[in-house]
Scaffold this active site. Structure first.
Site, PDB file in Angstrom:
ATOM      1  N   SER A 106       0.822  -1.219   0.000  1.00  0.00           N
ATOM      2  CA  SER A 106       0.000   0.000   0.000  1.00  0.00           C
ATOM      3  C   SER A 106       0.855   1.268   0.000  1.00  0.00           C
ATOM      4  O   SER A 106       0.323   2.362   0.129  1.00  0.00           O
ATOM      5  CB  SER A 106      -0.921   0.002   1.221  1.00  0.00           C
ATOM      6  OG  SER A 106      -0.144  -0.104   2.385  1.00  0.00           O
ATOM      7  N   THR A 147      -2.014   3.196   4.249  1.00  0.00           N
ATOM      8  CA  THR A 147      -1.233   4.429   4.264  1.00  0.00           C
ATOM      9  C   THR A 147      -0.387   4.527   5.533  1.00  0.00           C
ATOM     10  O   THR A 147      -0.872   4.248   6.626  1.00  0.00           O
ATOM     11  CB  THR A 147      -2.202   5.627   4.282  1.00  0.00           C
ATOM     12  OG1 THR A 147      -3.029   5.507   3.151  1.00  0.00           O
ATOM     13  CG2 THR A 147      -1.468   6.948   4.283  1.00  0.00           C
ATOM     14  N   THR A 181      -5.576   7.370   7.871  1.00  0.00           N
ATOM     15  CA  THR A 181      -5.416   6.212   6.988  1.00  0.00           C
ATOM     16  C   THR A 181      -6.804   5.667   6.663  1.00  0.00           C
ATOM     17  O   THR A 181      -7.727   5.804   7.466  1.00  0.00           O
ATOM     18  CB  THR A 181      -4.520   5.135   7.647  1.00  0.00           C
ATOM     19  OG1 THR A 181      -4.420   4.013   6.769  1.00  0.00           O
ATOM     20  CG2 THR A 181      -5.036   4.677   8.987  1.00  0.00           C
ATOM     21  N   GLY A 182      -6.924   5.068   5.500  1.00  0.00           N
ATOM     22  CA  GLY A 182      -8.225   4.536   5.097  1.00  0.00           C
ATOM     23  C   GLY A 182      -8.723   5.210   3.834  1.00  0.00           C
ATOM     24  O   GLY A 182      -7.921   5.710   3.035  1.00  0.00           O
ATOM     25  N   ARG A 238      -6.539   9.208  -9.864  1.00  0.00           N
ATOM     26  CA  ARG A 238      -7.181   9.446  -8.563  1.00  0.00           C
ATOM     27  C   ARG A 238      -6.108   9.821  -7.526  1.00  0.00           C
ATOM     28  O   ARG A 238      -5.056   9.207  -7.426  1.00  0.00           O
ATOM     29  CB  ARG A 238      -7.911   8.191  -8.115  1.00  0.00           C
ATOM     30  CG  ARG A 238      -8.637   8.308  -6.759  1.00  0.00           C
ATOM     31  CD  ARG A 238      -7.802   7.741  -5.638  1.00  0.00           C
ATOM     32  NE  ARG A 238      -8.525   7.709  -4.367  1.00  0.00           N
ATOM     33  CZ  ARG A 238      -7.945   7.451  -3.200  1.00  0.00           C
ATOM     34  NH1 ARG A 238      -6.650   7.193  -3.134  1.00  0.00           N
ATOM     35  NH2 ARG A 238      -8.650   7.447  -2.092  1.00  0.00           N
ATOM     36  N   THR A 290       1.637   6.975   0.619  1.00  0.00           N
ATOM     37  CA  THR A 290       0.752   5.888   0.195  1.00  0.00           C
ATOM     38  C   THR A 290       0.841   5.643  -1.303  1.00  0.00           C
ATOM     39  O   THR A 290       1.226   6.539  -2.060  1.00  0.00           O
ATOM     40  CB  THR A 290      -0.716   6.236   0.541  1.00  0.00           C
ATOM     41  OG1 THR A 290      -1.528   5.087   0.409  1.00  0.00           O
ATOM     42  CG2 THR A 290      -1.270   7.334  -0.339  1.00  0.00           C
TER      43      THR A 290
END
Ligand code: GLY
Length: 325
Positions: free
Chosen positions: A81, A183, A234-235, A211, A201
């Site tokens: 990631s 991340t 993060t997420g 994106r 990330t």
């Protein structure tokens, strides 16, 4: 023994015996008040914390610590990631985002960068060597080349294989890796009381080409105010951007909330905006550190862990509290 001393002992004992602490039943997380230096990072990042700690514990600068810390997962091909080995977008391209910020609100960021393993160091160069905060895409790559960063292929055989497998169905559900990794956000307070943060990330696996998530956006994936505190996320980046999550947390701390309360409020804000049914599907987590060394962590789902290093809790992996159990 008073209750905070016994809590500290419990934390130490659990760290030794299990490595991962389950704190969902404790209202006050690891007590770090007054401790210096401190470094805290998203997920299980003991190697990154170790690199940062080596700098912090020898009187080093928090900014150097978070940069060196972030470079560890960036350079690890097994971390899917971040950086080298990151899962590609739906066109098979590994595109990276990162930002860095110091205690004086100097900041630098790169977005949608291809072919460079260490976007965090390019972000730092943007901060220190240009009049700008953010460079994106080809311009960021030209800048990296001019600064002497080495261009390389970041798509490992394993990530390419995973992408080719994904292509068979091409189901467009960009995802993060809940419970494993994601991340890397890192916050540090050095022995002189200077705060810094870094966030890096490869973004959502199989995202649309072009994106950009929250990680390179100052105020969304990271924010540092040297007078108050710092936060990182993060997420699912779209959710952090929507509420300017990291900046929101620092402003809540400025108004008197603890890092923990501020993280909880930010997560609840995401949930209020998206509704519980939708928010259950969203992995959104925040980490915060104030200038007194207090930390906070909270997430939507119960998969979020983070790594804490202080003089008496070295590289301990802790399970965050969460809204949904
Ligand atoms: N939080 C990283 C991303 O959404 O890209």
């Amino acid at each position: 023994m008073n209750s905070s001393a016994s809590r500290r002992n419990f934390l130490r004992l659990s760290a030794l015996t299990t490595g991962i602490l389950s704190l969902s039943h404790i209202k006050v997380w690891a007590n770090t008040e007054g401790k210096k230096p401190v470094v805290v990072s998203t997920w299980n990042n003991t190697l990154a914390n170790t690199a940062a700690w080596n700098i912090l514990s020898s009187q080093g600068y928090a900014l150097d610590a978070v940069e060196q810390g972030a470079r560890v997962p960036e350079g690890n091909p097994k971390e899917t990631s971040v950086g080298y080995g990151g899962l590609p977008d739906r066109d098979g391209k590994v595109t990276l985002d990162a930002c860095i910020m110091d205690e004086k609100s100097n900041c630098g960021s790169v977005a949608f960068v291809q072919g460079y393993k260490h976007p965090i160091s390019i972000a730092r160069a943007v901060m220190e060597k240009t009049p700008h905060v953010m460079l994106a895409g080809k311009g960021a790559e030209q800048f990296a080349a001019a600064q002497g960063f080495k261009k390389e292929n970041l798509l490992t055989k394993e990530s390419e294989k995973a992408w080719k497998e994904w292509l068979k169905k091409s189901e467009y559900k960009p995802y993060h890796n809940p419970g494993q990794h994601d991340t890397i956000g890192m916050l540090a307070l050095d022995l002189q009381g200077r705060l810094s943060g870094a966030c890096t990330t490869s973004g959502m696996a199989y995202k649309m080409h072009g994106r950009v998530g929250d990680s390179p956006i100052i105020g969304a994936g990271l924010y540092v105010d040297g007078e108050i505190g710092a936060a990182t996320a993060t997420g699912v980046g779209e959710e952090m951007i929507r509420i300017a999550g990291s900046h929101t947390i620092v402003e809540l701390m400025r108004q008197g909330r603890s890092p923990q309360e501020a993280c909880e409020e930010a997560v609840k804000r995401v949930i209020r905006k998206r509704g519980e049914a939708k928010a259950k599907e969203l992995n959104v987590a925040f980490l915060a550190l104030d200038i007194h060394g207090n930390i906070g962590a909270y997430s939507t789902t119960d998969t979020f862990i983070y790594t804490l290093s202080t003089p008496d809790q070295l590289h301990v992996v802790i399970r965050s509290g969460s809204y949904f159990k």
